[in-house]
Design an enzyme around this catalytic site. Structure first.
Site, PDB file in Angstrom:
ATOM      1  N   CYS A 164      59.882  29.382   3.115  1.00  0.00           N
ATOM      2  CA  CYS A 164      60.024  31.062   3.447  1.00  0.00           C
ATOM      3  C   CYS A 164      61.391  32.032   3.735  1.00  0.00           C
ATOM      4  CB  CYS A 164      58.189  31.635   3.724  1.00  0.00           C
ATOM      5  SG  CYS A 164      56.850  31.211   2.910  1.00  0.00           S
ATOM      6  N   HIS A 304      59.819  39.302   9.690  1.00  0.00           N
ATOM      7  CA  HIS A 304      58.800  38.319   8.401  1.00  0.00           C
ATOM      8  C   HIS A 304      57.932  39.385   8.159  1.00  0.00           C
ATOM      9  CE1 HIS A 304      58.485  34.393   6.702  1.00  0.00           C
ATOM     10  NE2 HIS A 304      57.095  34.328   7.509  1.00  0.00           N
ATOM     11  N   GLU A 315      56.208  36.981  16.364  1.00  0.00           N
ATOM     12  CA  GLU A 315      57.578  37.868  15.726  1.00  0.00           C
ATOM     13  C   GLU A 315      57.705  38.589  16.876  1.00  0.00           C
ATOM     14  OE1 GLU A 315      59.812  38.840  12.045  1.00  0.00           O
ATOM     15  OE2 GLU A 315      58.178  38.991  12.219  1.00  0.00           O
ATOM     16  N   LYS A 336      56.647  43.441   3.322  1.00  0.00           N
ATOM     17  CA  LYS A 336      56.057  41.999   1.955  1.00  0.00           C
ATOM     18  C   LYS A 336      54.593  43.479   2.590  1.00  0.00           C
ATOM     19  CE  LYS A 336      57.676  37.740   4.077  1.00  0.00           C
ATOM     20  NZ  LYS A 336      58.880  38.269   4.694  1.00  0.00           N
ATOM     21  N   HIS A 341      54.293  38.270  -0.052  1.00  0.00           N
ATOM     22  CA  HIS A 341      54.680  37.195   0.325  1.00  0.00           C
ATOM     23  C   HIS A 341      55.333  36.230  -0.918  1.00  0.00           C
ATOM     24  CE1 HIS A 341      57.277  34.910   3.089  1.00  0.00           C
ATOM     25  NE2 HIS A 341      56.474  34.296   3.157  1.00  0.00           N
ATOM     26  N   PHE A 400      57.054  28.011   6.425  1.00  0.00           N
ATOM     27  CA  PHE A 400      56.756  26.225   6.561  1.00  0.00           C
ATOM     28  C   PHE A 400      57.157  24.656   7.083  1.00  0.00           C
ATOM     29  CE2 PHE A 400      52.903  27.428   4.596  1.00  0.00           C
ATOM     30  CZ  PHE A 400      51.761  28.328   5.689  1.00  0.00           C
TER      31      PHE A 400
END
Length: 414
Positions: A164, A304, A315, A336, A341, A400
């Site tokens: 991502c 994010h 975050e 998002k 996502h 990831f």
């Protein structure tokens, strides 16, 4: 020697809240949710039965049937948005040196849909059922390859894959090709098409997705205390980066300037974020150093912000570590909440949102925020867009495997 300046002169987007960059921006500003129940494949036994998809997508609007048959959907999305970005930049392809155009476009997953279809064919009919286009349609670098072939671009051409964080990684690396004088222009970004049965099932198995089936449009709720996971999205985001000298010479419209980036690793877990945020802190600090600015110079962060219980807290803590008390004075957000996502396309689409926030002086909202979380206590620009004059904006994207990227954009100033 002074570092070459890199500016943004073209934008292209295909997202669940808008086809084309202008419609994408309008969708964000209106607080539109792109999440809906899935109706194009069987979801009866799925615990998550919704996603954020491209509405009414028809490849025949953009390319011939022959071209569409020879590309997985992720590659189609890249071709569409690259063409939009090139046209938006008003680059005269016939008048620029094709050897000075870089193409860096990534996909976190690549041709998952063609892989699934060909696996079924192989299982049912054997080796002779496999298409000669199977491998070229599958590999993630083919978006960059197809675009270079279409336009004849022969500069640096490759594909960074970092889940991502992919879209942002490719933008950062494209920036390097211009700074290092390997190119004068770059087509860069990310693309992803994971919304089909096996793709959805894979993310369900990873236990990272929302199950708010009774209200899909409110399911993506970053920083909200009742968040229960992310919403799977799809699409592409593309930018034209260009040397300042080239843009000035041809009188190009300049949306903003890319002034630095930071890349890092969590070195912690294959899917979970480091709760101490060491890698994220490193990426943001590296980006600030690269840009030659201080934390206090940043006024906006497109986070994010996936709406996972652990990720949003990690975050938020990382931002507090880097920015201290200044963290509470910035306008943060997570787009998002509207797009879902978009995986490998997320960082690219959100970089476009960051650049346009700077260009227009408006912060898109984080929608679906209803229940404050004591662990997420920053200014997330909730539910409605807010005006703000921004000089420096920052975009975070994480993947990831512990991949972290931070890009720093600046309002253009001669």
């Amino acid at each position: 020697m002074a570092k070459r300046r890199v500016v943004v002169t073209g934008l292209g987007a295909l997202t669940p809240v808008g086809k084309g960059a202008p419609e994408f921006w309008n969708g964000l500003m209106s607080g539109k949710s792109g999440a809906k129940l899935i109706d194009n494949f069987d979801i009866e036994d799925f615990p998550t039965r919704f996603a954020a998809q491209i509405e009414d997508y028809d490849p025949s609007e953009y390319m011939s049937a022959k071209e569409a048959r020879r590309m997985d959907k992720f590659c189609q999305y890249a071709m569409i948005t690259a063409e939009e970005a090139i046209n938006n930049s008003e680059l005269d392809i016939g008048r620029i040196d094709p050897e000075r155009v870089a193409v860096l476009i990534g996909s976190g997953i690549g041709g998952m849909q063609i892989f699934y279809k060909q696996a079924v064919e192989f299982h049912e009919r054997g080796q002779k059922a496999i298409s000669p286009f199977f491998i070229p349609m599958l590999i993630p670098d083919m978006a960059a390859g197809q675009i270079s072939i279409k336009y004849g671009f022969r500069g640096p051409n490759f594909c960074a894959v970092s889940a991502c964080a992919t879209g942002s990684h490719n933008i950062g690396l494209a920036y390097d090709t211009i700074v290092n004088d390997q190119a004068d222009y770059a087509v860069c970004g990310g693309t992803e098409a994971p919304v089909f049965g096996m793709g959805l099932a894979g993310f369900i198995a990873a236990r990272a997705m929302s199950t708010r089936n009774e209200s899909p449009e409110t399911a993506s709720r970053p920083f909200d205390k009742t968040r229960d996971g992310f919403v799977l999205g799809e699409g592409a985001g593309m930018m034209i980066l260009e040397s300042y000298e080239s843009a000035k010479e041809r009188g190009a419209r300049i949306y903003g300037e890319l002034v630095g980036y930071g890349f890092s690793a969590d070195a912690y877990h294959i899917t979970a974020p480091d709760p101490d945020g060491k890698g994220v802190v490193l990426a943001m600090n590296s980006a600030l150093k690269s840009a030659g600015i201080t934390p206090e110079d940043i006024e906006h962060i497109n986070m994010h912000g996936t709406a996972t219980p652990l990720g949003d807290v990690a975050e938020t803590k990382s931002i507090k570590k880097v920015f201290g008390d200044h963290a509470y004075t910035m306008n943060l957000n997570s787009t998002k909440s509207m797009t879902g996502h978009m995986l490998g396309a997320a960082g690219a689409a959100e970089s476009i949102a960051t650049v346009l926030a700077i260009y227009h002086g408006m912060i898109p909202p984080t929608i679906n925020y209803e229940h404050p979380d004591p662990e997420c206590d920053l200014n997330y620009t909730t539910n409605e867009a807010e005006p703000r004059d921004i000089t420096y904006g920052l975009n975070n994207a994480f993947g990831f495997g512990g991949h972290n990227t931070t890009l720093v954009f600046k309002k253009f100033d001669e």
